[in-house]
Design a protein around this motif. Sequence first.
Motif, PDB file in Angstrom:
ATOM      1  N   GLU A 225       0.811  -1.222   0.000  1.00  0.00           N
ATOM      2  CA  GLU A 225       0.000   0.000   0.000  1.00  0.00           C
ATOM      3  C   GLU A 225       0.841   1.266   0.000  1.00  0.00           C
ATOM      4  OE1 GLU A 225      -3.128   0.493   2.851  1.00  0.00           O
ATOM      5  OE2 GLU A 225      -3.845  -1.546   2.513  1.00  0.00           O
ATOM      6  N   VAL A 226       2.007   1.207   0.612  1.00  0.00           N
ATOM      7  CA  VAL A 226       2.863   2.385   0.693  1.00  0.00           C
ATOM      8  C   VAL A 226       3.269   2.869  -0.702  1.00  0.00           C
ATOM      9  CG1 VAL A 226       5.106   1.204   0.913  1.00  0.00           C
ATOM     10  CG2 VAL A 226       4.748   3.423   2.020  1.00  0.00           C
ATOM     11  N   ASN A 227       3.271   1.980  -1.683  1.00  0.00           N
ATOM     12  CA  ASN A 227       3.623   2.372  -3.051  1.00  0.00           C
ATOM     13  C   ASN A 227       2.694   3.472  -3.560  1.00  0.00           C
ATOM     14  OD1 ASN A 227       5.403   0.257  -2.794  1.00  0.00           O
ATOM     15  ND2 ASN A 227       4.534  -0.976  -4.426  1.00  0.00           N
ATOM     16  N   ILE A 228       1.417   3.344  -3.292  1.00  0.00           N
ATOM     17  CA  ILE A 228       0.440   4.337  -3.749  1.00  0.00           C
ATOM     18  C   ILE A 228       0.648   5.655  -3.022  1.00  0.00           C
ATOM     19  CG2 ILE A 228      -2.016   4.933  -3.845  1.00  0.00           C
ATOM     20  CD1 ILE A 228      -2.559   1.918  -4.236  1.00  0.00           C
ATOM     21  N   GLU A 229       0.857   5.593  -1.718  1.00  0.00           N
ATOM     22  CA  GLU A 229       1.081   6.815  -0.942  1.00  0.00           C
ATOM     23  C   GLU A 229       2.270   7.594  -1.481  1.00  0.00           C
ATOM     24  OE1 GLU A 229       1.443   5.816   3.236  1.00  0.00           O
ATOM     25  OE2 GLU A 229      -0.207   4.379   3.055  1.00  0.00           O
ATOM     26  N   ILE A 230       3.366   6.905  -1.726  1.00  0.00           N
ATOM     27  CA  ILE A 230       4.572   7.571  -2.219  1.00  0.00           C
ATOM     28  C   ILE A 230       4.346   8.075  -3.640  1.00  0.00           C
ATOM     29  CG2 ILE A 230       7.008   7.271  -2.790  1.00  0.00           C
ATOM     30  CD1 ILE A 230       7.142   5.204  -0.474  1.00  0.00           C
ATOM     31  N   ALA A 231       3.673   7.292  -4.467  1.00  0.00           N
ATOM     32  CA  ALA A 231       3.404   7.714  -5.853  1.00  0.00           C
ATOM     33  C   ALA A 231       2.626   9.017  -5.882  1.00  0.00           C
ATOM     34  CB  ALA A 231       2.646   6.619  -6.600  1.00  0.00           C
ATOM     35  N   LEU A 232       1.628   9.135  -5.017  1.00  0.00           N
ATOM     36  CA  LEU A 232       0.826  10.352  -4.974  1.00  0.00           C
ATOM     37  C   LEU A 232       1.656  11.552  -4.527  1.00  0.00           C
ATOM     38  CD1 LEU A 232      -2.448   8.860  -3.424  1.00  0.00           C
ATOM     39  CD2 LEU A 232      -2.125   9.659  -5.786  1.00  0.00           C
ATOM     40  N   GLN A 233       2.587  11.328  -3.624  1.00  0.00           N
ATOM     41  CA  GLN A 233       3.445  12.417  -3.152  1.00  0.00           C
ATOM     42  C   GLN A 233       4.456  12.845  -4.219  1.00  0.00           C
ATOM     43  OE1 GLN A 233       5.094  11.492   0.750  1.00  0.00           O
ATOM     44  NE2 GLN A 233       3.176  10.497   1.303  1.00  0.00           N
ATOM     45  N   LEU A 234       4.948  11.892  -4.990  1.00  0.00           N
ATOM     46  CA  LEU A 234       5.988  12.212  -5.980  1.00  0.00           C
ATOM     47  C   LEU A 234       5.429  12.774  -7.286  1.00  0.00           C
ATOM     48  CD1 LEU A 234       8.398   9.153  -5.612  1.00  0.00           C
ATOM     49  CD2 LEU A 234       8.839  11.523  -4.928  1.00  0.00           C
ATOM     50  N   ASN A 235       4.190  12.478  -7.604  1.00  0.00           N
ATOM     51  CA  ASN A 235       3.684  12.808  -8.932  1.00  0.00           C
ATOM     52  C   ASN A 235       2.539  13.806  -8.973  1.00  0.00           C
ATOM     53  OD1 ASN A 235       5.084  10.788 -10.878  1.00  0.00           O
ATOM     54  ND2 ASN A 235       4.561   9.619  -9.064  1.00  0.00           N
ATOM     55  N   GLN A 236       2.017  14.182  -7.874  1.00  0.00           N
ATOM     56  CA  GLN A 236       0.835  15.032  -7.841  1.00  0.00           C
ATOM     57  C   GLN A 236      -0.249  14.455  -8.738  1.00  0.00           C
ATOM     58  OE1 GLN A 236       3.219  18.572  -7.238  1.00  0.00           O
ATOM     59  NE2 GLN A 236       3.381  17.114  -5.635  1.00  0.00           N
TER      60      GLN A 236
END
Length: 172
Positions: free
Chosen positions: A147-158
Amino acid sequence: MVNAARKSFLNLFKNGERDYYCTLYTTGEGHAPNVSAWSWEALEREATKQARNSNNSQSEMAALIKWSYADSPYCCFGEEYFTNVCQYLNERPNINVLGGEKWQQELTFRLTAMELAMKKLDEEGLFALNQTRDAICILVEVMPPDEVNIEIALQLNQSSTALQQWLVEADE
């Protein structure tokens, strides 16, 4: 970690291909990260090659491998640049023998370092060298997916176009 990732991606981007996916990935055990990436050109080549050896069409194969770090011909690209990162992580607490909260803290430390490295490179404009920034999804991933993959993706890519595709197609 920033310098290792910078060297890896800069070396990769010399090919002039239009990338849509760049990741630093690790395992749930928090091993030293590796680079993987996909370009539209590499996807077409690899999907064509893999379709010849399967019962899938080229487009079906492209859909299957499009977001797979492991199927990319650029998986582990520039791993030689991560020797110092690996050495540094080996000097930290041995994540394999940690349990519970201490294990989670160490994994979070490692993922945060990876995320900060990708963020720094993004701020430098590295991911807009061969394509617009909106056309590429940059990630920090734990494999198997977490699940952390999605959290980080949202932070890195807006809200990039590539991120939206990844969210729908990668089935994270």
